[in-house]
Motif scaffolding. Structure first.
Motif, short mmCIF file in Angstrom:
data_model
loop_
_atom_site.label_atom_id
_atom_site.label_comp_id
_atom_site.label_asym_id
_atom_site.label_seq_id
_atom_site.Cartn_x
_atom_site.Cartn_y
_atom_site.Cartn_z
N GLN A 46 0.96 -1.38 -0.06
CA GLN A 46 0.08 -0.03 0.07
C GLN A 46 0.83 1.49 0.15
O GLN A 46 0.59 2.33 -0.65
N ARG A 47 1.83 1.22 0.89
CA ARG A 47 2.75 2.22 0.96
C ARG A 47 3.43 2.51 -0.46
O ARG A 47 3.59 3.67 -0.92
N LEU A 48 4.12 1.51 -1.03
CA LEU A 48 4.76 1.80 -2.23
C LEU A 48 3.84 2.33 -3.23
O LEU A 48 4.51 3.15 -4.08
N ALA A 49 2.65 1.83 -3.37
CA ALA A 49 1.87 2.37 -4.44
C ALA A 49 1.30 4.07 -4.17
O ALA A 49 1.28 4.54 -5.02
N ARG A 54 4.42 2.59 -7.76
CA ARG A 54 4.81 1.41 -8.15
C ARG A 54 4.14 0.24 -7.42
O ARG A 54 3.49 0.35 -6.50
N GLU A 55 3.90 -0.83 -8.07
CA GLU A 55 3.66 -1.98 -7.58
C GLU A 55 4.70 -2.82 -7.19
O GLU A 55 5.88 -2.90 -7.92
N ARG A 56 4.56 -3.75 -6.12
CA ARG A 56 5.92 -4.49 -5.78
C ARG A 56 6.04 -5.53 -6.52
O ARG A 56 5.05 -6.18 -7.43
N ILE A 57 7.30 -6.05 -6.81
CA ILE A 57 7.63 -7.18 -7.71
C ILE A 57 8.38 -8.39 -6.67
O ILE A 57 8.64 -9.23 -7.75
N SER A 58 8.26 -8.28 -5.58
CA SER A 58 8.90 -9.40 -4.75
C SER A 58 7.96 -9.64 -3.58
O SER A 58 7.04 -8.95 -3.30
N THR A 59 8.68 -10.58 -2.77
CA THR A 59 8.09 -10.56 -1.48
C THR A 59 8.85 -10.31 -0.43
O THR A 59 8.73 -11.02 0.71
N PHE A 60 10.07 -9.42 -0.66
CA PHE A 60 11.17 -9.26 0.34
C PHE A 60 10.71 -8.69 1.58
O PHE A 60 11.12 -8.99 2.33
N TYR A 61 9.56 -7.90 1.75
CA TYR A 61 9.26 -7.16 2.81
C TYR A 61 8.78 -8.39 3.75
O TYR A 61 8.91 -8.43 4.87
N ALA A 62 7.82 -9.42 3.06
CA ALA A 62 7.36 -10.47 4.02
C ALA A 62 8.46 -11.23 4.34
O ALA A 62 8.32 -11.88 5.41
N ASP A 63 9.37 -11.50 3.41
CA ASP A 63 10.59 -12.39 3.95
C ASP A 63 11.37 -11.80 4.99
O ASP A 63 11.86 -12.67 5.81
N LEU A 64 11.78 -10.62 5.03
CA LEU A 64 12.45 -9.87 6.48
C LEU A 64 11.64 -10.09 7.35
O LEU A 64 11.91 -10.19 8.46
N TRP A 102 12.86 0.85 4.59
CA TRP A 102 11.47 0.87 5.25
C TRP A 102 11.36 0.08 6.47
O TRP A 102 10.42 0.40 7.37
N LYS A 103 12.09 -1.13 6.46
CA LYS A 103 11.88 -1.86 7.87
C LYS A 103 12.54 -0.85 9.00
O LYS A 103 11.86 -1.16 10.04
#
Length: 149
Positions: A46-49, A54-64, A102-103
């Protein structure tokens, strides 16, 4: 910087986090690891958009977020794996570095000072590393700096 030089520097990533022992897991009361990761990923998306369009292209935030459940060692391991496997994809890597940044802000807002500091230190170390790695590739360096701006 060559891939081997990158890997040597990456091996030192743990040293950039001042005191790993003080950073405990980031468990949130009432949420399991997958719920926590899903909430974090949704907020990132949501914040990225909203902020960049932009739309996210990965799951890196969830991975972290998942890695946080295993403490800073889990986050460091995740960072090293992402750096090793995605460094040549400037689009994916740029999003990863943004996630790390952002983390730091997320944890600062939640008053998790140790986590915020650790993520900040990781961000600066990874940003410096990838800036050196992309230094000889003007196209990648330009994309990375425009994305991070």
């Amino acid at each position: 910087m060559t891939g081997k030089d990158f890997d040597r520097q990456l091996a030192k990533l743990s040293a950039c986090v001042a005191d790993v022992a003080q950073v405990e897991n980031a468990r949130v009361s009432g949420l399991n690891v997958f719920q926590y990761a899903a909430v974090c990923e949704h907020l990132f998306e949501q914040r990225l958009a909203d902020l960049t369009g932009r739309e996210r292209i990965s799951t890196f935030y969830a991975d972290l977020s998942i890695a946080e459940y295993f403490g800073m060692e889990g986050v460091l391991d995740t960072c090293k794996n992402v750096c090793r496997h995605w460094r040549d994809s400037v689009e994916m890597f740029s999003e990863f570095v943004l996630c790390v940044n952002w983390k730091a802000w997320e944890h600062a807002a939640r008053n998790n000072d140790n986590w915020a500091q650790a993520y900040s230190q990781l961000y600066y170390a990874i940003d410096e590393l990838i800036s050196q790695y992309y230094a000889d590739d003007e196209e990648k360096a330009d994309y990375y700096f425009r994305y991070m701006d």
